[in-house]
Design a protein around this motif. Structure first.
Motif, PDB file in Angstrom:
ATOM      1  N   LEU A  80       0.895  -1.153   0.022  1.00  0.00           N
ATOM      2  CA  LEU A  80       0.095   0.198   0.028  1.00  0.00           C
ATOM      3  C   LEU A  80       0.934   1.234   0.181  1.00  0.00           C
ATOM      4  CD1 LEU A  80      -2.853  -0.649   2.670  1.00  0.00           C
ATOM      5  CD2 LEU A  80      -3.139  -0.685   0.120  1.00  0.00           C
ATOM      6  N   LYS A  81       1.783   1.120   0.780  1.00  0.00           N
ATOM      7  CA  LYS A  81       2.967   2.304   0.939  1.00  0.00           C
ATOM      8  C   LYS A  81       3.349   2.603  -0.671  1.00  0.00           C
ATOM      9  CE  LYS A  81       6.705   4.337   3.599  1.00  0.00           C
ATOM     10  NZ  LYS A  81       7.776   3.867   4.378  1.00  0.00           N
ATOM     11  N   ALA A  82       3.738   1.594  -1.255  1.00  0.00           N
ATOM     12  CA  ALA A  82       4.462   1.814  -2.333  1.00  0.00           C
ATOM     13  C   ALA A  82       3.537   2.426  -3.489  1.00  0.00           C
ATOM     14  CB  ALA A  82       4.824   0.279  -3.029  1.00  0.00           C
ATOM     15  N   TRP A  83       2.127   1.785  -3.533  1.00  0.00           N
ATOM     16  CA  TRP A  83       1.125   2.661  -4.323  1.00  0.00           C
ATOM     17  C   TRP A  83       0.810   3.947  -3.900  1.00  0.00           C
ATOM     18  CZ3 TRP A  83      -1.044   0.919  -8.642  1.00  0.00           C
ATOM     19  CH2 TRP A  83      -0.797  -0.742  -9.041  1.00  0.00           C
ATOM     20  N   ASP A  84       1.007   4.264  -2.624  1.00  0.00           N
ATOM     21  CA  ASP A  84       0.776   5.593  -2.131  1.00  0.00           C
ATOM     22  C   ASP A  84       1.895   6.641  -2.677  1.00  0.00           C
ATOM     23  OD1 ASP A  84      -1.781   4.926  -0.993  1.00  0.00           O
ATOM     24  OD2 ASP A  84      -1.115   4.956   0.876  1.00  0.00           O
ATOM     25  N   ASN A  85       2.934   6.034  -2.521  1.00  0.00           N
ATOM     26  CA  ASN A  85       4.243   6.919  -3.098  1.00  0.00           C
ATOM     27  C   ASN A  85       4.477   6.913  -4.236  1.00  0.00           C
ATOM     28  OD1 ASN A  85       4.418   7.610  -0.311  1.00  0.00           O
ATOM     29  ND2 ASN A  85       5.831   5.943   0.083  1.00  0.00           N
ATOM     30  N   ALA A  86       3.701   6.284  -5.156  1.00  0.00           N
ATOM     31  CA  ALA A  86       4.174   5.670  -6.755  1.00  0.00           C
ATOM     32  C   ALA A  86       4.140   7.383  -7.460  1.00  0.00           C
ATOM     33  CB  ALA A  86       2.923   5.110  -7.589  1.00  0.00           C
ATOM     34  N   GLY A  87       5.188   7.538  -8.240  1.00  0.00           N
ATOM     35  CA  GLY A  87       5.076   8.953  -8.871  1.00  0.00           C
ATOM     36  C   GLY A  87       5.952  10.008  -8.112  1.00  0.00           C
ATOM     37  N   LYS A  88       5.936   9.812  -6.764  1.00  0.00           N
ATOM     38  CA  LYS A  88       6.626  11.233  -5.918  1.00  0.00           C
ATOM     39  C   LYS A  88       7.994  10.831  -6.082  1.00  0.00           C
ATOM     40  CE  LYS A  88       2.772  10.846  -2.538  1.00  0.00           C
ATOM     41  NZ  LYS A  88       2.356  10.874  -1.130  1.00  0.00           N
ATOM     42  N   LYS A  89       8.685  11.927  -5.990  1.00  0.00           N
ATOM     43  CA  LYS A  89      10.172  12.021  -6.046  1.00  0.00           C
ATOM     44  C   LYS A  89      10.850  11.454  -4.833  1.00  0.00           C
ATOM     45  CE  LYS A  89      14.112  14.885  -7.005  1.00  0.00           C
ATOM     46  NZ  LYS A  89      14.645  16.142  -7.525  1.00  0.00           N
ATOM     47  N   ILE A  90      11.613  10.314  -4.912  1.00  0.00           N
ATOM     48  CA  ILE A  90      12.435   9.998  -3.817  1.00  0.00           C
ATOM     49  C   ILE A  90      13.621  10.804  -3.366  1.00  0.00           C
ATOM     50  CG2 ILE A  90      13.729   7.915  -3.062  1.00  0.00           C
ATOM     51  CD1 ILE A  90      12.116   6.364  -5.044  1.00  0.00           C
ATOM     52  N   LYS A  91      13.551  11.097  -2.000  1.00  0.00           N
ATOM     53  CA  LYS A  91      14.528  11.925  -1.576  1.00  0.00           C
ATOM     54  C   LYS A  91      15.947  10.969  -1.456  1.00  0.00           C
ATOM     55  CE  LYS A  91      15.968  14.459   2.647  1.00  0.00           C
ATOM     56  NZ  LYS A  91      15.688  14.870   3.952  1.00  0.00           N
ATOM     57  N   GLU A  92      16.852  11.851  -2.142  1.00  0.00           N
ATOM     58  CA  GLU A  92      18.155  11.209  -2.419  1.00  0.00           C
ATOM     59  C   GLU A  92      18.964  11.440  -1.160  1.00  0.00           C
ATOM     60  OE1 GLU A  92      20.105  11.970  -6.083  1.00  0.00           O
ATOM     61  OE2 GLU A  92      18.224  11.663  -7.109  1.00  0.00           O
ATOM     62  N   ASN A  93      19.762  10.395  -0.554  1.00  0.00           N
ATOM     63  CA  ASN A  93      20.857  10.640   0.486  1.00  0.00           C
ATOM     64  C   ASN A  93      21.891  11.759   0.024  1.00  0.00           C
ATOM     65  OD1 ASN A  93      22.224  10.402   2.687  1.00  0.00           O
ATOM     66  ND2 ASN A  93      22.414   8.166   2.455  1.00  0.00           N
ATOM     67  N   GLN A  94      22.094  12.567   0.735  1.00  0.00           N
ATOM     68  CA  GLN A  94      23.053  13.579   0.367  1.00  0.00           C
ATOM     69  C   GLN A  94      24.635  13.153   0.880  1.00  0.00           C
ATOM     70  OE1 GLN A  94      22.303  16.166  -1.331  1.00  0.00           O
ATOM     71  NE2 GLN A  94      20.180  15.900  -1.231  1.00  0.00           N
ATOM     72  N   LYS A  95      24.640  12.034   1.604  1.00  0.00           N
ATOM     73  CA  LYS A  95      25.948  11.666   2.002  1.00  0.00           C
ATOM     74  C   LYS A  95      26.792  11.222   0.484  1.00  0.00           C
ATOM     75  CE  LYS A  95      25.040   9.947   6.672  1.00  0.00           C
ATOM     76  NZ  LYS A  95      25.275   8.674   7.375  1.00  0.00           N
TER      77      LYS A  95
END
Length: 101
Positions: A80-95
């Motif tokens: 469900l979380k994957a479907w809810d987050n589909a299409g949203k930009k994933i925050k990239e790790n700054q390290k």
């Protein structure tokens, strides 16, 4: 040495490289969803309580039952979380590396 398949279930694998995203979605969903439903039905069958008279069913503890149900619920929530987050930009790790803080 060539290995032989006993039974061919789906036929040859289709080449999807030039397919539209809509066609790929429908094709993969038509394969994956029935597999998921069969797997859930098989897990459901584990709930059959052992019957001494017929020798049919399974013996399991309440803890084993809870663990299976917890794992299934976690997998469902993750889906469900994957479907809810589909299409949203994933925050990239700054390290830059493991040692950077």
């Amino acid at each position: 040495m060539e290995t032989k398949k006993i039974v061919e279930f789906r036929g040859p694998r289709p080449r999807t490289k030039n397919w539209s995203p809509e066609k790929k979605f429908r094709e993969f969903a038509s394969i994956r969803v029935p597999k998921l439903l069969r797997a859930l039905k098989n897990v459901q069958n584990l709930s059959t309580v052992y019957n001494e008279k017929t020798k049919i069913g399974y013996k399991y503890t309440e803890a084993e039952k809870r663990k299976i149900l917890k794992d299934v619920k976690e997998a469902y929530q993750s889906m469900l979380k994957a479907w809810d987050n589909a299409g949203k930009k994933i925050k990239e790790n700054q390290k830059k590396s493991y040692w950077d803080e």
